[in-house]
Design a protein around this motif. Structure first.
Motif, PDB file in Angstrom:
ATOM      1  N   THR A  66       0.838  -1.199   0.000  1.00 42.83           N
ATOM      2  CA  THR A  66       0.000   0.000   0.000  1.00 42.83           C
ATOM      3  C   THR A  66       0.871   1.246   0.000  1.00 42.83           C
ATOM      4  OG1 THR A  66      -0.105   0.033   2.401  1.00 42.83           O
ATOM      5  CG2 THR A  66      -1.836  -1.160   1.256  1.00 42.83           C
ATOM      6  N   PHE A  67       0.582   2.115  -0.914  1.00 41.98           N
ATOM      7  CA  PHE A  67       1.302   3.381  -1.010  1.00 41.98           C
ATOM      8  C   PHE A  67       0.396   4.456  -0.414  1.00 41.98           C
ATOM      9  CE2 PHE A  67       3.029   0.780  -4.452  1.00 41.98           C
ATOM     10  CZ  PHE A  67       4.375   0.852  -4.161  1.00 41.98           C
ATOM     11  N   ARG A  68       0.420   4.576   0.915  1.00 37.51           N
ATOM     12  CA  ARG A  68      -0.526   5.458   1.598  1.00 37.51           C
ATOM     13  C   ARG A  68      -0.028   6.873   1.799  1.00 37.51           C
ATOM     14  NH1 ARG A  68      -0.036   5.127   7.568  1.00 37.51           N
ATOM     15  NH2 ARG A  68       1.930   4.085   7.979  1.00 37.51           N
ATOM     16  N   HIS A  69       1.235   7.145   1.494  1.00 36.18           N
ATOM     17  CA  HIS A  69       1.782   8.490   1.645  1.00 36.18           C
ATOM     18  C   HIS A  69       1.857   9.167   0.275  1.00 36.18           C
ATOM     19  CE1 HIS A  69       2.798   7.322   5.687  1.00 36.18           C
ATOM     20  NE2 HIS A  69       3.528   6.310   5.236  1.00 36.18           N
ATOM     21  N   ARG A  70       1.913  10.480   0.287  1.00 35.61           N
ATOM     22  CA  ARG A  70       2.085  11.245  -0.953  1.00 35.61           C
ATOM     23  C   ARG A  70       3.324  12.115  -0.791  1.00 35.61           C
ATOM     24  NH1 ARG A  70      -0.600   7.793  -2.080  1.00 35.61           N
ATOM     25  NH2 ARG A  70      -2.678   7.735  -2.962  1.00 35.61           N
ATOM     26  N   ILE A  71       4.236  12.013  -1.754  1.00 29.45           N
ATOM     27  CA  ILE A  71       5.475  12.790  -1.705  1.00 29.45           C
ATOM     28  C   ILE A  71       5.564  13.662  -2.949  1.00 29.45           C
ATOM     29  CG2 ILE A  71       6.682  11.053  -0.332  1.00 29.45           C
ATOM     30  CD1 ILE A  71       8.152  10.188  -2.894  1.00 29.45           C
ATOM     31  N   ASP A  72       6.391  14.698  -2.859  1.00 29.09           N
ATOM     32  CA  ASP A  72       6.723  15.542  -4.005  1.00 29.09           C
ATOM     33  C   ASP A  72       8.204  15.372  -4.278  1.00 29.09           C
ATOM     34  OD1 ASP A  72       4.110  16.510  -4.065  1.00 29.09           O
ATOM     35  OD2 ASP A  72       4.603  18.266  -2.853  1.00 29.09           O
ATOM     36  N   LEU A  73       8.566  15.288  -5.537  1.00 32.61           N
ATOM     37  CA  LEU A  73       9.969  15.171  -5.936  1.00 32.61           C
ATOM     38  C   LEU A  73      10.411  16.481  -6.572  1.00 32.61           C
ATOM     39  CD1 LEU A  73       9.780  11.590  -7.440  1.00 32.61           C
ATOM     40  CD2 LEU A  73      10.941  12.247  -5.343  1.00 32.61           C
ATOM     41  N   TYR A  74      11.508  17.024  -6.073  1.00 35.34           N
ATOM     42  CA  TYR A  74      12.038  18.300  -6.541  1.00 35.34           C
ATOM     43  C   TYR A  74      13.371  18.076  -7.249  1.00 35.34           C
ATOM     44  CZ  TYR A  74       8.663  21.064  -3.901  1.00 35.34           C
ATOM     45  OH  TYR A  74       7.510  21.646  -3.438  1.00 35.34           O
ATOM     46  N   GLU A  75      13.593  18.846  -8.299  1.00 32.13           N
ATOM     47  CA  GLU A  75      14.823  18.745  -9.075  1.00 32.13           C
ATOM     48  C   GLU A  75      15.547  20.089  -9.054  1.00 32.13           C
ATOM     49  OE1 GLU A  75      16.016  16.611 -13.172  1.00 32.13           O
ATOM     50  OE2 GLU A  75      14.319  17.967 -13.303  1.00 32.13           O
ATOM     51  N   TYR A  76      16.871  20.044  -8.908  1.00 31.57           N
ATOM     52  CA  TYR A  76      17.681  21.250  -8.884  1.00 31.57           C
ATOM     53  C   TYR A  76      17.925  21.708 -10.316  1.00 31.57           C
ATOM     54  CZ  TYR A  76      21.295  24.510  -7.385  1.00 31.57           C
ATOM     55  OH  TYR A  76      22.015  25.638  -7.132  1.00 31.57           O
ATOM     56  N   GLY A  77      17.740  22.988 -10.546  1.00 31.22           N
ATOM     57  CA  GLY A  77      17.961  23.497 -11.889  1.00 31.22           C
ATOM     58  C   GLY A  77      17.807  25.003 -11.932  1.00 31.22           C
ATOM     59  N   GLU A  78      17.780  25.520 -13.129  1.00 29.24           N
ATOM     60  CA  GLU A  78      17.626  26.961 -13.331  1.00 29.24           C
ATOM     61  C   GLU A  78      16.143  27.315 -13.408  1.00 29.24           C
ATOM     62  OE1 GLU A  78      19.749  28.084 -16.832  1.00 29.24           O
ATOM     63  OE2 GLU A  78      21.695  27.833 -15.883  1.00 29.24           O
ATOM     64  N   THR A  79      15.779  28.374 -12.695  1.00 29.59           N
ATOM     65  CA  THR A  79      14.419  28.907 -12.771  1.00 29.59           C
ATOM     66  C   THR A  79      14.515  30.410 -12.954  1.00 29.59           C
ATOM     67  OG1 THR A  79      14.288  29.173 -10.378  1.00 29.59           O
ATOM     68  CG2 THR A  79      13.454  27.110 -11.291  1.00 29.59           C
ATOM     69  N   GLN A  80      13.435  31.013 -13.384  1.00 28.74           N
ATOM     70  CA  GLN A  80      13.407  32.464 -13.533  1.00 28.74           C
ATOM     71  C   GLN A  80      12.530  33.057 -12.445  1.00 28.74           C
ATOM     72  OE1 GLN A  80      12.151  33.516 -17.480  1.00 28.74           O
ATOM     73  NE2 GLN A  80      14.257  33.766 -18.146  1.00 28.74           N
ATOM     74  N   ASN A  81      13.017  34.134 -11.841  1.00 28.95           N
ATOM     75  CA  ASN A  81      12.202  34.822 -10.840  1.00 28.95           C
ATOM     76  C   ASN A  81      11.279  35.818 -11.542  1.00 28.95           C
ATOM     77  OD1 ASN A  81      13.781  37.071 -11.439  1.00 28.95           O
ATOM     78  ND2 ASN A  81      15.002  36.941  -9.574  1.00 28.95           N
ATOM     79  N   GLU A  82      10.527  36.599 -10.759  1.00 25.38           N
ATOM     80  CA  GLU A  82       9.547  37.508 -11.362  1.00 25.38           C
ATOM     81  C   GLU A  82      10.162  38.641 -12.172  1.00 25.38           C
ATOM     82  OE1 GLU A  82       9.546  39.046  -6.931  1.00 25.38           O
ATOM     83  OE2 GLU A  82       9.200  37.083  -7.757  1.00 25.38           O
ATOM     84  N   TRP A  83      11.462  38.904 -11.997  1.00 23.28           N
ATOM     85  CA  TRP A  83      12.143  39.957 -12.768  1.00 23.28           C
ATOM     86  C   TRP A  83      12.844  39.390 -13.995  1.00 23.28           C
ATOM     87  CZ3 TRP A  83      12.937  39.718  -7.357  1.00 23.28           C
ATOM     88  CH2 TRP A  83      12.160  40.623  -6.646  1.00 23.28           C
ATOM     89  N   GLY A  84      12.751  38.081 -14.187  1.00 25.38           N
ATOM     90  CA  GLY A  84      13.372  37.455 -15.347  1.00 25.38           C
ATOM     91  C   GLY A  84      14.804  37.017 -15.126  1.00 25.38           C
ATOM     92  N   ASP A  85      15.306  37.176 -13.898  1.00 18.16           N
ATOM     93  CA  ASP A  85      16.668  36.745 -13.597  1.00 18.16           C
ATOM     94  C   ASP A  85      16.703  35.229 -13.418  1.00 18.16           C
ATOM     95  OD1 ASP A  85      17.505  39.402 -13.563  1.00 18.16           O
ATOM     96  OD2 ASP A  85      17.127  39.605 -11.411  1.00 18.16           O
ATOM     97  N   VAL A  86      17.816  34.629 -13.824  1.00 17.37           N
ATOM     98  CA  VAL A  86      17.989  33.183 -13.685  1.00 17.37           C
ATOM     99  C   VAL A  86      18.504  32.875 -12.286  1.00 17.37           C
ATOM    100  CG1 VAL A  86      19.253  31.180 -14.547  1.00 17.37           C
ATOM    101  CG2 VAL A  86      18.412  32.890 -16.149  1.00 17.37           C
TER     102      VAL A  86
END
Length: 104
Positions: A2-22
């Protein structure tokens, strides 16, 4: 199983903030992945003149393409890093075992 838990998987990488900066940060790649928590040995140790604790264990999840050891698992308000390459089951396409350790 039984898989009764729920997890989120996060990956490290480049994202853009609200000003467009990486920025380099973790971003969610998979949300609400069914999982089973299998606890392992924990330990307490003295670091920087304060007692610290570390939780280790395993998450068993259904097979998801693209999961690797440089990801983080977020579950129940805790953050875990994947310590080793995910171990597939004997078929290689049904389940993955993630060996994890707490980050903070």
């Amino acid at each position: 199983m039984t898989f009764r838990h729920r997890i989120d998987l996060y990956e490290y990488g480049e994202t853009q903030n609200e000003w467009g900066d990486v920025e380099h940060a973790y971003s969610r790649k998979f949300k609400d992945v069914p999982a089973e928590w299998i606890s392992g040995p924990g330990r307490e140790f003295l670091a920087d003149e304060a007692t610290r604790s570390e939780t280790t264990g395993r998450f068993k999840i259904r097979w998801v393409p693209g999961v690797h050891e440089k990801m983080q698992v977020h579950w129940d308000g805790k953050v875990f890093e994947i310590k080793a390459p995910p171990q597939p089951d004997s078929t290689g396409r049904r389940e993955l075992l993630l060996m994890v350790g707490s980050v903070k």
